[in-house]
Enzyme design. Structure first.
Site, PDB file in Angstrom:
ATOM      1  N   ARG A 122       0.815  -1.237   0.000  1.00 17.42           N
ATOM      2  CA  ARG A 122       0.000   0.000   0.000  1.00 17.42           C
ATOM      3  C   ARG A 122       0.839   1.274   0.000  1.00 17.42           C
ATOM      4  O   ARG A 122       0.396   2.327   0.420  1.00 17.42           O
ATOM      5  CB  ARG A 122      -0.978   0.033   1.177  1.00 17.42           C
ATOM      6  CG  ARG A 122      -1.980  -1.103   1.149  1.00 17.42           C
ATOM      7  CD  ARG A 122      -3.229  -0.774   1.941  1.00 17.42           C
ATOM      8  NE  ARG A 122      -4.168  -1.861   1.839  1.00 17.42           N
ATOM      9  CZ  ARG A 122      -4.180  -2.921   2.619  1.00 17.42           C
ATOM     10  NH1 ARG A 122      -3.299  -3.013   3.608  1.00 17.42           N
ATOM     11  NH2 ARG A 122      -5.056  -3.865   2.451  1.00 17.42           N
ATOM     12  N   LYS A 144       3.791  11.580 -11.109  1.00 18.24           N
ATOM     13  CA  LYS A 144       2.947  10.769 -11.998  1.00 18.24           C
ATOM     14  C   LYS A 144       3.664   9.451 -12.227  1.00 18.24           C
ATOM     15  O   LYS A 144       4.810   9.428 -12.707  1.00 18.24           O
ATOM     16  CB  LYS A 144       2.748  11.459 -13.343  1.00 18.24           C
ATOM     17  CG  LYS A 144       1.643  12.489 -13.347  1.00 18.24           C
ATOM     18  CD  LYS A 144       1.355  12.943 -14.769  1.00 18.24           C
ATOM     19  CE  LYS A 144       0.287  14.023 -14.778  1.00 18.24           C
ATOM     20  NZ  LYS A 144       0.098  14.595 -16.131  1.00 18.24           N
ATOM     21  N   GLU A 186      11.517  18.832 -24.181  1.00 18.75           N
ATOM     22  CA  GLU A 186      10.765  19.146 -22.951  1.00 18.75           C
ATOM     23  C   GLU A 186      11.334  20.391 -22.265  1.00 18.75           C
ATOM     24  O   GLU A 186      10.604  21.144 -21.639  1.00 18.75           O
ATOM     25  CB  GLU A 186      10.798  17.956 -21.978  1.00 18.75           C
ATOM     26  CG  GLU A 186      10.114  16.696 -22.479  1.00 18.75           C
ATOM     27  CD  GLU A 186       8.592  16.679 -22.273  1.00 18.75           C
ATOM     28  OE1 GLU A 186       8.033  17.675 -21.781  1.00 18.75           O
ATOM     29  OE2 GLU A 186       7.976  15.648 -22.643  1.00 18.75           O
ATOM     30  N   LYS A 228       8.590  23.056 -13.170  1.00 14.05           N
ATOM     31  CA  LYS A 228       7.677  21.930 -12.983  1.00 14.05           C
ATOM     32  C   LYS A 228       7.202  21.871 -11.530  1.00 14.05           C
ATOM     33  O   LYS A 228       6.016  21.677 -11.265  1.00 14.05           O
ATOM     34  CB  LYS A 228       8.330  20.611 -13.397  1.00 14.05           C
ATOM     35  CG  LYS A 228       7.398  19.439 -13.154  1.00 14.05           C
ATOM     36  CD  LYS A 228       7.483  18.347 -14.144  1.00 14.05           C
ATOM     37  CE  LYS A 228       6.343  17.343 -13.900  1.00 14.05           C
ATOM     38  NZ  LYS A 228       6.431  16.163 -14.723  1.00 14.05           N
ATOM     39  N   GLU A 238      -3.522  17.498 -11.284  1.00  8.74           N
ATOM     40  CA  GLU A 238      -3.955  17.963 -12.611  1.00  8.74           C
ATOM     41  C   GLU A 238      -5.458  18.210 -12.708  1.00  8.74           C
ATOM     42  O   GLU A 238      -6.150  17.668 -13.560  1.00  8.74           O
ATOM     43  CB  GLU A 238      -3.491  16.977 -13.702  1.00  8.74           C
ATOM     44  CG  GLU A 238      -3.510  17.633 -15.074  1.00  8.74           C
ATOM     45  CD  GLU A 238      -2.768  16.847 -16.160  1.00  8.74           C
ATOM     46  OE1 GLU A 238      -1.706  16.295 -15.862  1.00  8.74           O
ATOM     47  OE2 GLU A 238      -3.275  16.804 -17.269  1.00  8.74           O
ATOM     48  N   ARG A 242      -1.830  22.160 -14.023  1.00 12.06           N
ATOM     49  CA  ARG A 242      -0.786  21.175 -14.372  1.00 12.06           C
ATOM     50  C   ARG A 242      -0.859  20.809 -15.862  1.00 12.06           C
ATOM     51  O   ARG A 242       0.134  20.413 -16.463  1.00 12.06           O
ATOM     52  CB  ARG A 242      -0.905  19.915 -13.495  1.00 12.06           C
ATOM     53  CG  ARG A 242       0.243  18.960 -13.746  1.00 12.06           C
ATOM     54  CD  ARG A 242       0.411  17.908 -12.672  1.00 12.06           C
ATOM     55  NE  ARG A 242       1.502  17.023 -13.018  1.00 12.06           N
ATOM     56  CZ  ARG A 242       2.125  16.212 -12.187  1.00 12.06           C
ATOM     57  NH1 ARG A 242       1.766  16.179 -10.916  1.00 12.06           N
ATOM     58  NH2 ARG A 242       3.100  15.432 -12.582  1.00 12.06           N
ATOM     59  N   ASN A 246       1.457  20.074 -20.519  1.00 17.60           N
ATOM     60  CA  ASN A 246       1.167  19.297 -21.723  1.00 17.60           C
ATOM     61  C   ASN A 246       1.210  20.145 -22.983  1.00 17.60           C
ATOM     62  O   ASN A 246       0.681  19.735 -24.022  1.00 17.60           O
ATOM     63  CB  ASN A 246      -0.205  18.624 -21.588  1.00 17.60           C
ATOM     64  CG  ASN A 246      -0.183  17.548 -20.522  1.00 17.60           C
ATOM     65  OD1 ASN A 246       0.809  16.850 -20.364  1.00 17.60           O
ATOM     66  ND2 ASN A 246      -1.261  17.441 -19.768  1.00 17.60           N
ATOM     67  N   HIS A 249       1.545  18.492 -26.317  1.00 19.63           N
ATOM     68  CA  HIS A 249       1.304  17.057 -26.141  1.00 19.63           C
ATOM     69  C   HIS A 249       0.048  16.552 -26.843  1.00 19.63           C
ATOM     70  O   HIS A 249      -0.043  15.366 -27.157  1.00 19.63           O
ATOM     71  CB  HIS A 249       1.244  16.698 -24.653  1.00 19.63           C
ATOM     72  CG  HIS A 249       2.597  16.654 -23.998  1.00 19.63           C
ATOM     73  ND1 HIS A 249       3.416  17.745 -23.906  1.00 19.63           N
ATOM     74  CD2 HIS A 249       3.290  15.627 -23.414  1.00 19.63           C
ATOM     75  CE1 HIS A 249       4.540  17.418 -23.284  1.00 19.63           C
ATOM     76  NE2 HIS A 249       4.488  16.137 -22.979  1.00 19.63           N
ATOM     77  N   HIS A 253       0.755  13.356 -28.930  1.00 15.87           N
ATOM     78  CA  HIS A 253       0.179  12.028 -28.702  1.00 15.87           C
ATOM     79  C   HIS A 253      -0.451  11.467 -29.973  1.00 15.87           C
ATOM     80  O   HIS A 253      -0.367  10.264 -30.244  1.00 15.87           O
ATOM     81  CB  HIS A 253      -0.823  12.069 -27.543  1.00 15.87           C
ATOM     82  CG  HIS A 253      -0.150  12.266 -26.217  1.00 15.87           C
ATOM     83  ND1 HIS A 253      -0.774  12.842 -25.135  1.00 15.87           N
ATOM     84  CD2 HIS A 253       1.115  11.987 -25.815  1.00 15.87           C
ATOM     85  CE1 HIS A 253       0.092  12.902 -24.123  1.00 15.87           C
ATOM     86  NE2 HIS A 253       1.238  12.390 -24.519  1.00 15.87           N
ATOM     87  N   HIS A 267       9.279  10.514 -28.065  1.00 17.86           N
ATOM     88  CA  HIS A 267       8.294  11.360 -27.378  1.00 17.86           C
ATOM     89  C   HIS A 267       8.719  12.836 -27.372  1.00 17.86           C
ATOM     90  O   HIS A 267       7.938  13.716 -27.744  1.00 17.86           O
ATOM     91  CB  HIS A 267       8.070  10.851 -25.959  1.00 17.86           C
ATOM     92  CG  HIS A 267       7.150  11.732 -25.166  1.00 17.86           C
ATOM     93  ND1 HIS A 267       5.800  11.813 -25.425  1.00 17.86           N
ATOM     94  CD2 HIS A 267       7.398  12.620 -24.167  1.00 17.86           C
ATOM     95  CE1 HIS A 267       5.251  12.706 -24.598  1.00 17.86           C
ATOM     96  NE2 HIS A 267       6.202  13.197 -23.824  1.00 17.86           N
TER      97      HIS A 267
END
Ligand code: GLY
Length: 368
Positions: A122, A144, A186, A228, A238, A242, A246, A249, A253, A267
């Site tokens: 956990r 993330k 990035e 960041k 997010e 946040r 992106n 992005h 994507h 990427h």
């Protein structure tokens, strides 16, 4: 020189240490977190072959024993089979609730190991030691974690903040140029989304940074992490701001999906092309000056990076098909595509109010 960025998230606060030689002094950095002198490290076979011995020596210098598991390199590792293997290995190694797990690698390892740490007993603490530029400036920071599903990338995961991030800029010297520049996509994103002065600094110092200038690399990683951290602290899960991270992005994507998540487009390369497209779209919508997209493209070109759709090798589907792929993006809210657009360099904002025709025009012109 070691520099530090603090991420003030209350009980989940942590430091990001940035500089050369951190791998070799990982023992001294990690020791304050430990209840017993033992850590479990998960890496990939390529990174492990290059850096595991230095890490082992660095930990041993403080009397910390290390057990390690090396997973196969590549994006296909980031799924259930290798995830189960990692979790079961951690259990076999008798990693306890108060122990610390270490992720040594790029984005795939950081995301997978972070998620394993999030669910093991956990939740156990973990340390990120990112070894790619992309992981140092983005994926190792902000909590993330996750793996891919057959239905899409990063669809299974958890927010689980690391307890420490060690970004050793010396390891960047072992990266192939293409991977380094993909990570730089990035870095540019941060300037474009929220710091015009940083973008200007990159225009001036980007070539030296790519050529190996240590101080320039440390500054770029630091400024990226600061930006960041600031956004993550405002919006950890997010719900709003946040999403600024992106920038580029939504296009990226779709392009990654269109190229089959293959070597045709890394990427970070997709992020760079996506940023150029987001500025083109912003300009056509009258949101930013017409010179801004040209300036973005000029910098990417000067760095020898992909910036146009035509820079992606092989055929791409048409504009309609790319727009359809954008609809699969997990940033879609109530069926509405969310875009990050800009009122100028360093002035990004989140919006769902983008006419479909405008997006199609940008894609259509980029493809022709
Ligand atoms: N890579 C985007 C984020 O961490 O939110």
């Amino acid at each position: 020189m070691i520099t530090e960025v603090h991420v003030p998230l209350g009980e989940r606060a942590y430091d990001i240490r940035i500089g050369g030689g951190l791998l070799g002094r990982a023992g001294a950095e990690i020791a304050p977190l430990l209840h017993r002198s033992r850590v479990a490290v998960i890496t990939d076979e390529n990174v492990g072959a290059r850096h595991l011995d230095t890490l082992r020596t660095g930990l041993a210098a403080e009397g910390i024993e290390m057990v390690s598991l090396a997973l196969p390199p590549g994006e296909s590792t980031k799924g259930w089979p290798q995830f189960s293997r990692a979790v079961e290995w951690l259990l076999e190694q008798k990693v306890e609730r108060r122990d610390v797990v270490v992720a040594l690698g790029g984005g795939v390892i950081g995301d997978l190991v972070g998620f394993a740490a999030a669910v093991l007993r956990r939740g156990v603490r973990f340390v990120q030691i990112p070894t790619s530029l992309l992981a140092q400036v983005d994926s190792s920071v902000g909590g993330k974690t996750g793996i891919n599903a057959p239905q899409g990338k990063n669809l299974i995961g958890a927010f689980h903040q690391p307890s420490l991030v060690l970004a050793d800029t010396d390891v960047l010297k072992t990266l192939p140029t293409r991977d380094f520049l993909a990570g730089y996509g990035e870095v540019v994103k941060y300037g474009l989304l929220g710091d015009a002065a940083f973008f200007e600094w990159l225009e001036e110092n980007g070539p030296a940074l790519a050529a190996g200038d240590d101080d320039a690399r440390i500054y770029a990683v630091r400024r990226s992490c600061e930006m960041k951290a600031e956004i993550v602290v405002r919006d950890e899960t997010e719900q709003g701001d946040r999403a600024l991270l992106n920038l580029g992005h939504t296009f990226c994507h779709a392009l990654e999906a269109a190229t089959g998540y293959s070597d045709r487009l890394l990427h970070g390369e997709g992020v760079a092309v996506g940023c150029a497209l987001a500025f083109e779209l912003s300009s056509r919508l009258g949101l930013c000056a017409q010179e801004d997209p040209s300036r973005v493209r000029a910098h990417l070109k000067a760095m020898g990076m992909k910036c146009d759709l035509s820079d992606i090798p092989g055929d791409l589907p048409g504009a309609e098909a790319l727009l359809e792929l954008m609809g699969q993006d997990k940033k879609v809210v109530d069926g509405q595509l969310r875009f990050i657009l800009a009122r100028g360099i360093g002035q990004a904002f989140v919006t769902s109010d983008v006419p479909r025709e405008a997006v199609l025009d940008v894609l259509h012109d980029g493809l022709s």
